[in-house]
Design a protein around this motif. Structure first.
Motif, PDB file in Angstrom:
ATOM      1  N   GLN A 228       0.853  -1.196   0.002  1.00 55.61           N
ATOM      2  CA  GLN A 228      -0.292  -0.076  -0.094  1.00 55.61           C
ATOM      3  C   GLN A 228       0.810   1.051   0.056  1.00 55.61           C
ATOM      4  OE1 GLN A 228      -1.821   1.329   3.478  1.00 55.61           O
ATOM      5  NE2 GLN A 228      -0.890  -0.237   4.742  1.00 55.61           N
ATOM      6  N   SER A 229       0.334   2.355  -0.690  1.00 55.52           N
ATOM      7  CA  SER A 229       0.917   3.512  -0.502  1.00 55.52           C
ATOM      8  C   SER A 229      -0.198   4.488   0.352  1.00 55.52           C
ATOM      9  CB  SER A 229       1.134   4.446  -2.002  1.00 55.52           C
ATOM     10  OG  SER A 229       0.144   4.308  -2.666  1.00 55.52           O
ATOM     11  N   HIS A 230      -0.029   5.704   0.367  1.00 55.23           N
ATOM     12  CA  HIS A 230      -0.882   6.666   1.022  1.00 55.23           C
ATOM     13  C   HIS A 230      -2.066   6.819   0.422  1.00 55.23           C
ATOM     14  CE1 HIS A 230       1.615   7.899   4.411  1.00 55.23           C
ATOM     15  NE2 HIS A 230       2.672   7.930   3.466  1.00 55.23           N
ATOM     16  N   ARG A 231      -2.279   6.319  -0.886  1.00 59.46           N
ATOM     17  CA  ARG A 231      -3.407   6.581  -1.737  1.00 59.46           C
ATOM     18  C   ARG A 231      -3.858   5.516  -2.566  1.00 59.46           C
ATOM     19  NH1 ARG A 231      -2.671  12.408  -4.958  1.00 59.46           N
ATOM     20  NH2 ARG A 231      -2.554  13.800  -3.016  1.00 59.46           N
ATOM     21  N   GLU A 232      -3.135   4.281  -2.660  1.00 60.47           N
ATOM     22  CA  GLU A 232      -3.250   3.199  -3.658  1.00 60.47           C
ATOM     23  C   GLU A 232      -2.984   2.024  -2.894  1.00 60.47           C
ATOM     24  OE1 GLU A 232      -1.176   4.404  -6.826  1.00 60.47           O
ATOM     25  OE2 GLU A 232      -2.739   5.312  -7.835  1.00 60.47           O
ATOM     26  N   ILE A 233      -3.570   0.930  -3.446  1.00 55.28           N
ATOM     27  CA  ILE A 233      -3.377  -0.399  -2.984  1.00 55.28           C
ATOM     28  C   ILE A 233      -2.778  -1.223  -4.242  1.00 55.28           C
ATOM     29  CG2 ILE A 233      -4.363  -2.753  -2.385  1.00 55.28           C
ATOM     30  CD1 ILE A 233      -4.145  -0.902   0.234  1.00 55.28           C
ATOM     31  N   TYR A 234      -1.978  -2.171  -4.170  1.00 54.72           N
ATOM     32  CA  TYR A 234      -1.147  -2.852  -5.252  1.00 54.72           C
ATOM     33  C   TYR A 234      -1.030  -4.093  -4.715  1.00 54.72           C
ATOM     34  CZ  TYR A 234       0.882   2.045  -5.540  1.00 54.72           C
ATOM     35  OH  TYR A 234       0.756   3.333  -5.577  1.00 54.72           O
ATOM     36  N   LEU A 235      -1.621  -5.115  -5.965  1.00 53.09           N
ATOM     37  CA  LEU A 235      -1.794  -6.317  -5.643  1.00 53.09           C
ATOM     38  C   LEU A 235      -0.696  -6.987  -6.894  1.00 53.09           C
ATOM     39  CD1 LEU A 235      -5.484  -6.990  -5.189  1.00 53.09           C
ATOM     40  CD2 LEU A 235      -3.663  -6.599  -3.343  1.00 53.09           C
ATOM     41  N   LEU A 236       0.101  -7.713  -6.653  1.00 53.62           N
ATOM     42  CA  LEU A 236       0.803  -8.151  -7.580  1.00 53.62           C
ATOM     43  C   LEU A 236       0.880  -9.916  -7.829  1.00 53.62           C
ATOM     44  CD1 LEU A 236       3.418  -7.457  -9.421  1.00 53.62           C
ATOM     45  CD2 LEU A 236       5.005  -8.304  -7.839  1.00 53.62           C
ATOM     46  N   SER A 237       0.203 -10.279  -8.831  1.00 50.93           N
ATOM     47  CA  SER A 237       0.043 -11.614  -9.230  1.00 50.93           C
ATOM     48  C   SER A 237       0.570 -12.180 -10.366  1.00 50.93           C
ATOM     49  CB  SER A 237      -1.542 -11.734  -9.243  1.00 50.93           C
ATOM     50  OG  SER A 237      -2.062 -11.028 -10.220  1.00 50.93           O
ATOM     51  N   GLU A 238       0.750 -13.372 -10.662  1.00 50.43           N
ATOM     52  CA  GLU A 238       1.471 -13.891 -12.029  1.00 50.43           C
ATOM     53  C   GLU A 238       0.667 -13.671 -13.096  1.00 50.43           C
ATOM     54  OE1 GLU A 238       1.138 -18.215 -12.445  1.00 50.43           O
ATOM     55  OE2 GLU A 238      -0.689 -18.127 -11.054  1.00 50.43           O
ATOM     56  N   TYR A 239       1.358 -13.229 -14.192  1.00 47.88           N
ATOM     57  CA  TYR A 239       0.904 -12.751 -15.385  1.00 47.88           C
ATOM     58  C   TYR A 239       0.366 -13.947 -16.286  1.00 47.88           C
ATOM     59  CZ  TYR A 239       0.467 -10.753 -20.313  1.00 47.88           C
ATOM     60  OH  TYR A 239       0.103 -10.574 -21.358  1.00 47.88           O
TER      61      TYR A 239
END
Length: 485
Positions: A228-239
């Protein structure tokens, strides 16, 4: 007691007051004398046993005869020094105990300033350590501790962005490449403001937990990391490079339908045995890998639910919803359901592969169509959203492409409603009709709800489910190149 001490201090101050002073000076002197007298009475009454002791149980009262004969100003300074010394000892002891405790728990990571002795710090580090530590913002604490806080510089330094895979109200999915390992990933970026506005914080945490626990399955997209950043959520998954199921394959041969229904059923059976209900099985969430095998993604509506338990959240996608959920939305009644709703959604997907049409749940005054699917979030605590959804269901026209078809499945339905199948259903072989009838059963207690029941029907006669689990069947061998977009 405090009032008596204050009044006694005030009388003492008045008696010691010089004859020629103004009223303001008298007032200030009285206030200082009262505060210092109260502090002196408390600190002179109690004495700490040792510099290492900081528990309240280690405080000892001492006799009044041992009190030093000092002036009020001297007693105040002496007692303040004692309190300051014991506070320093308390901080030092707490820090050392916390470090020793963390060594017994390797998975606990302490801040850098706690794991280093102040004697080994440089002057710059000492100056940094002495600065005030500001409290963590609420918008960060709201998504903690699952999501680690990072900055955008880390993402730009670690990953290289290569275009947008998908975009919608949920957020944006980017295709990224690790700069060091040269590996492709899918990065899903969500706006925190939208998540909070939709009251979906718990839903997002469930999604991350479920995909982290179940991502090792061969038919489920693996979640690599999340921040997470102060404004966004990041989900990293397999391509997954094959794209969506119905956007990639134009026509589904009979054997290919067998394989894909079996692979989805294996994934659903794994989720259910892991105590998870999917609740959002639809065409957009079925992806194909490079070898054209099935991969399920997007667990935003999933929930931990043990086999045998029931839930009542109204969520899903209209055209893939089980009848019990649709009728509950239409009537506004409280209805509980179980894992069987996922098997009904599998029947909808199978119906689309076999007939290129969607079935329809019909009630006396409820009509649904095969227009663009509408995703529905968790509306348990939002009655206004529920009313809006019911109005939308009432306004949907009856699709002219789905005329009523009397079948064994329809004859067995209860008086609450029926499942209307497309006309292409009549052209299917008997085992294909039997598959749709068993999966699209209106009453959940008669619906297929396990992979053991599914592999015993006529549609999978002679089909090897073990080969499907181990991906020994090549989908490309079951279709012609002209059937791929």
């Amino acid at each position: 007691m405090g009032n008596l001490i204050s009044r006694s201090a005030n009388r003492t101050a008045h008696e010691e007051q010089p004859p020629h002073t103004n009223s303001a000076t008298n007032t200030n002197r009285i206030r200082f004398s009262a505060s210092s007298s109260s502090l002196a009475n408390f600190t002179s009454k109690y004495l700490f046993r040792s510099r290492r002791s900081y528990s309240l149980s280690t405080i000892n009262p001492i006799a009044s005869s041992e009190q030093p004969t000092k002036t009020s100003h001297q007693r105040f300074g002496w007692n303040f020094a004692i309190l300051n010394r014991n506070a320093s000892n308390l901080i030092s002891r707490s820090r050392s105990r916390l470090v020793n405790f963390s060594r017994s728990l390797p998975h606990i990571t302490l801040p850098h300033f706690l794991t280093r002795s102040t004697s080994t710090l440089s002057p710059d580090e000492l100056a940094t350590q002495s600065r005030s530590i500001w409290p963590t913002p609420t918008i960060v604490l709201l998504f903690s501790p699952q999501f680690k806080l990072i900055n955008l510089e880390y993402l730009n330094e670690t990953y290289k962005f290569h275009g947008v895979i998908a975009s919608g109200a949920f957020g944006t999915v980017y295709r990224v490449i690790d700069r060091n390992e040269k590996t492709e990933f899918a990065l899903k970026v969500l706006e925190k403001s939208q998540i909070i506005r939709d009251k979906a914080v718990r839903q997002l945490k469930n999604e991350v937990d479920i995909q982290s626990v179940c991502g090792h399955n061969t038919f489920i997209v693996k979640l690599i990391a999340f921040w997470q950043s102060h404004r966004e959520i990041y989900l990293l998954s397999e391509y997954i490079g094959g794209g969506e199921l119905f956007d990639t394959i134009r026509k589904f041969p009979y054997k290919l339908v067998q394989l894909y229904v079996a692979e989805i059923a294996v994934a659903l059976d794994f989720l259910h045995n892991a105590g998870v209900i999917y609740r959002d099985l639809k065409a957009e969430n079925i992806l194909l890998d490079d070898a054209f095998h099935i991969k399920l993604t997007d667990f935003g509506l999933s929930k931990f639910l043990k086999i045998g338990q029931r839930t009542h959240t109204l969520c899903g996608t209209l055209q893939y919803m089980a009848p019990e959920i649709l009728l509950a939305i239409r009537s506004g009644d409280f209805v509980e359901y179980d894992h069987s709703v996922d098997w009904y959604s599998l029947g909808v997907v199978a119906c689309r592969m076999l007939t290129n049409q969607l079935p329809e749940v019909v009630e006396a005054e409820m009509k649904t169509s095969t227009s663009n699917p509408t995703s529905i979030s968790d509306f348990t605590d939002n009655s206004r959203a529920n009313n809006k959804l019911r109005d939308e269901l009432n306004r949907l026209p009856l699709s002219p492409t789905l005329p009523a078809l009397k079948s064994k499945c329809n004859d067995r339905q209860s008086t609450q409603g029926t499942v209307r199948l497309p006309v292409e259903y009549s052209t299917l072989p008997s085992d294909g009709q039997d598959l749709l009838e068993r999966l699209l059963e209106f009453r959940p207690e008669r619906r297929i709800r396990s992979i053991f029941s599914l592999q015993r029907i006529a549609f999978f006669m002679g089909f090897n489910f073990d080969d499907a689990k181990k991906k020994k069947i090549n989908p490309l061998d079951l279709m012609d190149s002209t059937e791929i977009y």
